[in-house]
Enzyme design. Sequence first.
Site, PDB file in Angstrom:
ATOM      1  N   ARG A  19       0.870  -1.181   0.000  1.00 13.39           N
ATOM      2  CA  ARG A  19       0.000   0.000   0.000  1.00 13.39           C
ATOM      3  C   ARG A  19       0.906   1.230   0.000  1.00 13.39           C
ATOM      4  NH1 ARG A  19       2.357   1.846   3.752  1.00 13.39           N
ATOM      5  NH2 ARG A  19       0.847   3.534   3.767  1.00 13.39           N
TER       6      ARG A  19
ATOM      7  N   ALA B 283       0.791   5.129  -2.156  1.00 13.56           N
ATOM      8  CA  ALA B 283       0.628   5.418  -3.582  1.00 13.56           C
ATOM      9  C   ALA B 283       1.839   5.018  -4.447  1.00 13.56           C
ATOM     10  CB  ALA B 283       0.278   6.896  -3.756  1.00 13.56           C
TER      11      ALA B 283
ATOM     12  N   ARG C 118      -7.606  -0.512  -6.759  1.00 15.78           N
ATOM     13  CA  ARG C 118      -7.884   0.601  -5.831  1.00 15.78           C
ATOM     14  C   ARG C 118      -8.084   1.871  -6.675  1.00 15.78           C
ATOM     15  NH1 ARG C 118      -4.269   1.167  -0.557  1.00 15.78           N
ATOM     16  NH2 ARG C 118      -6.197   2.139   0.194  1.00 15.78           N
TER      17      ARG C 118
ATOM     18  N   GLN D 155      -2.126   2.223  10.013  1.00 15.97           N
ATOM     19  CA  GLN D 155      -0.845   2.314   9.284  1.00 15.97           C
ATOM     20  C   GLN D 155       0.191   3.113  10.078  1.00 15.97           C
ATOM     21  OE1 GLN D 155      -3.836   2.672   7.903  1.00 15.97           O
ATOM     22  NE2 GLN D 155      -3.885   2.143   5.745  1.00 15.97           N
TER      23      GLN D 155
ATOM     24  N   ASP E  93      -2.019  10.753  -2.014  1.00 21.85           N
ATOM     25  CA  ASP E  93      -2.419   9.723  -2.981  1.00 21.85           C
ATOM     26  C   ASP E  93      -2.730  10.301  -4.342  1.00 21.85           C
ATOM     27  OD1 ASP E  93      -3.004   8.399  -0.237  1.00 21.85           O
ATOM     28  OD2 ASP E  93      -2.894   6.812  -1.747  1.00 21.85           O
TER      29      ASP E  93
ATOM     30  N   ASN F  95      -5.409  12.264   0.637  1.00 24.65           N
ATOM     31  CA  ASN F  95      -4.510  11.425   1.436  1.00 24.65           C
ATOM     32  C   ASN F  95      -5.373  10.668   2.441  1.00 24.65           C
ATOM     33  OD1 ASN F  95      -1.801  10.526   2.079  1.00 24.65           O
ATOM     34  ND2 ASN F  95      -2.013  11.652   4.002  1.00 24.65           N
ATOM     35  N   LYS F  96      -4.743   9.843   3.224  1.00 23.31           N
ATOM     36  CA  LYS F  96      -5.447   8.981   4.182  1.00 23.31           C
ATOM     37  C   LYS F  96      -6.495   9.740   4.990  1.00 23.31           C
ATOM     38  CE  LYS F  96      -5.155   5.480   4.604  1.00 23.31           C
ATOM     39  NZ  LYS F  96      -6.134   4.612   3.894  1.00 23.31           N
TER      40      LYS F  96
HETATM   41  O1  MRU Z   1      -4.563   3.061   2.289  1.00 27.22           O
HETATM   42  P1  MRU Z   1      -3.087   3.287   2.190  1.00 27.22           P
HETATM   43  O2  MRU Z   1      -2.328   2.707   3.325  1.00 27.22           O
HETATM   44  O3  MRU Z   1      -2.549   2.866   0.834  1.00 27.22           O
HETATM   45  O4  MRU Z   1      -2.942   4.864   2.274  1.00 27.22           O
HETATM   46  C1  MRU Z   1      -1.651   5.418   2.150  1.00 27.22           C
HETATM   47  C2  MRU Z   1      -1.615   6.887   2.298  1.00 27.22           C
HETATM   48  O5  MRU Z   1      -2.616   7.543   2.465  1.00 27.22           O
HETATM   49  C3  MRU Z   1      -0.280   7.525   2.145  1.00 27.22           C
HETATM   50  O6  MRU Z   1      -0.183   8.678   2.931  1.00 27.22           O
HETATM   51  C4  MRU Z   1      -0.076   7.931   0.658  1.00 27.22           C
HETATM   52  O7  MRU Z   1      -0.335   6.850  -0.179  1.00 27.22           O
HETATM   53  C5  MRU Z   1       1.298   8.432   0.416  1.00 27.22           C
HETATM   54  S1  MRU Z   1       2.495   7.160   0.479  1.00 27.22           S
HETATM   55  C6  MRU Z   1       4.014   7.830   0.119  1.00 27.22           C
END
Ligand code: MRU
Length: 357
Positions: A49, A51, A93, A203, A244, A254-255
């Site tokens: 996981r 991006a 995704r 995470q 993302d 983002n998350k």
């Molecule tokens: O659902 P995830 O764990 O893939 O979400 C990840 C994030 O939101 C990260 O902050 C984003 O992908 C940047 S990773 C360098």
Amino acid sequence: MFIETVKWVGGIDGHLEMIDQRLLPSRFELLACRDTEALFEAIRTLAIRGAPAIGVAAAYGLCLAARAIPQDADGARAMIRITQQADYLASSRPTAVNLFWALDRVRRSAHAYATLKGFTLEGFRETILTQAHAIADEDKQMCLQIGRFGEPLVPDGGTILTHCNAGALATAGQGTALSPLYEAHRKSKRFSVFADETRPLLQGARLTAWELQQAGIETTVICDTMAAWLMKQGRIDAVIVGADRIAANGDTANKIGTYGLSVLAAAHGVPFYVAAPSSTFDLSIPDGSRIVIEQRNGEEVTTFRGIRLAPEDVGVYNPAFDVTDASRITAIITERGVIERPTKETIAEVLSRVRRS
Ligand code: MRU
């Protein structure tokens, strides 16, 4: 030395190996993907996981797809298979644009080779693997550059808050949001990190805390609800998060929870930084309203590793991401430079700069 989150093992007949992030921090296990179905499942279930890491994995996914092309296929048939499989992987995704960016890039180079007179299946597969390796290598370089540009923003003696995991586990290199921290650590700056646990899949608690600990960076895990109180006490000097997808005007997905942090940061006068490579920008969309937000299974909220946390059949809302308005972002740290107070114009200007290596 950094954690190797995702790597291709072997030549054109090789396979993809990744750290299975579903098991961290209790178990460190490598997961081998030998076909696109296994990779699709790994992305969907968050074994891999983040991006940039998803983008790199998907690029290698087309090497797996190419392995299954019949020996007698010509360029046109080989391309039909690659296009089908790229569409399939793209449906794993919806939010991180790096996934579509990487698949499209590999597909274009595959297409250029497929239309050559001297097409051979072996050459086709070599072309795809070479492009996937290039994407992975560039990702490493982009992470390093983000670290170099972002390091001056880490105050000596300061405290940084981060959300989710945008570190080595989320990229092929040393991360995006965590990269400036690694550079600051390398320069012997003193600082500490608060890692939001990042409900519902943790995470931050499971991954960011784990990788920062491996690097020897002082880290404290907090529940997401605690960030406001820390800011009120003046205990956060900066927030740094990953992304993302970033729209042309700087609106950033983002998350889930990132938007809330940006509001808190503005209310407390704390700088709010986004760190992301150019591959995370989606200049085809004018603003964040066009970003598709992934909705995930409600079980992720109502249970954790098989333990029920909420009554059966209760309603659940589980968006995996949110969008932070560009106006709340102090700066976006990219591998091409720092975009202060991002706007359509400043983003276009910095992204048009030649990448420094
Ligand atoms: O659902 P995830 O764990 O893939 O979400 C990840 C994030 O939101 C990260 O902050 C984003 O992908 C940047 S990773 C360098």
